[in-house]
Design an enzyme around this catalytic site. Structure first.
Site, PDB file in Angstrom:
ATOM      1  N   TYR A  99      26.847  41.176  48.479  1.00 19.92           N
ATOM      2  CA  TYR A  99      25.679  42.205  47.695  1.00 19.92           C
ATOM      3  C   TYR A  99      25.037  41.762  46.544  1.00 19.92           C
ATOM      4  CZ  TYR A  99      27.771  45.558  51.229  1.00 19.92           C
ATOM      5  OH  TYR A  99      28.196  45.888  52.416  1.00 19.92           O
ATOM      6  N   ASN A 122      20.027  49.949  57.314  1.00 17.53           N
ATOM      7  CA  ASN A 122      19.286  49.002  58.112  1.00 17.53           C
ATOM      8  C   ASN A 122      19.451  49.822  59.546  1.00 17.53           C
ATOM      9  OD1 ASN A 122      18.401  46.995  60.001  1.00 17.53           O
ATOM     10  ND2 ASN A 122      20.636  46.012  59.817  1.00 17.53           N
ATOM     11  N   CYS A 130      23.207  42.677  59.335  1.00 18.58           N
ATOM     12  CA  CYS A 130      23.779  43.434  57.977  1.00 18.58           C
ATOM     13  C   CYS A 130      25.134  43.329  58.044  1.00 18.58           C
ATOM     14  CB  CYS A 130      23.177  45.038  57.781  1.00 18.58           C
ATOM     15  SG  CYS A 130      23.639  46.049  59.384  1.00 18.58           S
ATOM     16  N   HIS A 131      25.729  42.999  59.215  1.00 17.33           N
ATOM     17  CA  HIS A 131      27.212  42.804  59.244  1.00 17.33           C
ATOM     18  C   HIS A 131      27.694  41.724  58.371  1.00 17.33           C
ATOM     19  CE1 HIS A 131      25.583  40.742  62.793  1.00 17.33           C
ATOM     20  NE2 HIS A 131      26.522  40.041  62.595  1.00 17.33           N
ATOM     21  N   GLU A 159      31.328  35.917  65.433  1.00 18.89           N
ATOM     22  CA  GLU A 159      30.293  34.929  64.792  1.00 18.89           C
ATOM     23  C   GLU A 159      31.078  33.572  64.073  1.00 18.89           C
ATOM     24  OE1 GLU A 159      26.941  36.164  62.565  1.00 18.89           O
ATOM     25  OE2 GLU A 159      26.465  37.540  64.033  1.00 18.89           O
TER      26      GLU A 159
END
Length: 165
Positions: A99, A122, A130-131, A159
């Site tokens: 952030y 979002n 956004c994750h 990911e």
């Protein structure tokens, strides 16, 4: 999520059903099932080409065959939120930011809480990643999609992002 949508499609996923809406030209929202329900559950599905393409790309993403999305999205929000979402849209598969780093990149150091609010608002999670935003210590502090933190952890692991214990 806006209730003004022309098209609606629901698709299965490893993190629960996903509900997509569109104005016919772009994806307007993506919601992940929470506690077995979706926001527009009572509305019938009515798909369109852009939703069919989004569903196909999400299927490829969950199958490990896609690392980025190229469906059009329509993001509606304040200029500040739009700037945050635009930055999120450019975060690559398997990468993370914090952030604080996001605030610095946008010229708003010290805006962590406002950045967090924009990230959480979002309207098109997963497609706009956004994750991939963590606390400055690298911890997962929350997620507004699906079942919250477990959903975010699943996406990060999918990911290849491993977090320190």
């Amino acid at each position: 999520m806006s209730s003004s949508f022309a098209y609606l499609l629901r698709v299965p996923s490893p993190i629960g059903r996903i509900e997509l809406t569109s104005d016919g030209e772009a994806v307007a929202s993506l919601s992940i099932e929470r506690a077995g329900t979706l926001p527009l559950e009572e509305h019938p599905e009515r798909s369109t080409a852009v939703l069919d393409e989004a569903a196909a790309q999400l299927g490829e993403y969950f199958a490990g065959e896609r690392r980025s999305f190229d469906v059009p999205v329509r993001l509606v929000g304040t200029p500040f939120r739009l700037a945050v979402w635009e930055h999120l849209a450019h975060l690559e598969f398997g990468s993370v930011t914090s952030y604080g780093e996001l605030g610095l990149a946008l010229g708003h150091p010290g805006y962590g809480r406002a950045i967090g609010g924009a990230v959480g608002a979002n309207p098109v999670p997963i497609i706009v990643g956004c994750h991939r935003v963590l606390s400055s210590s690298g911890r997962v502090t929350g997620y507004s999609g699906g079942d919250g933190v477990p959903t975010k952890l699943w996406l990060l692991e999918h990911e290849g992002i491993t977090l320190a214990a």
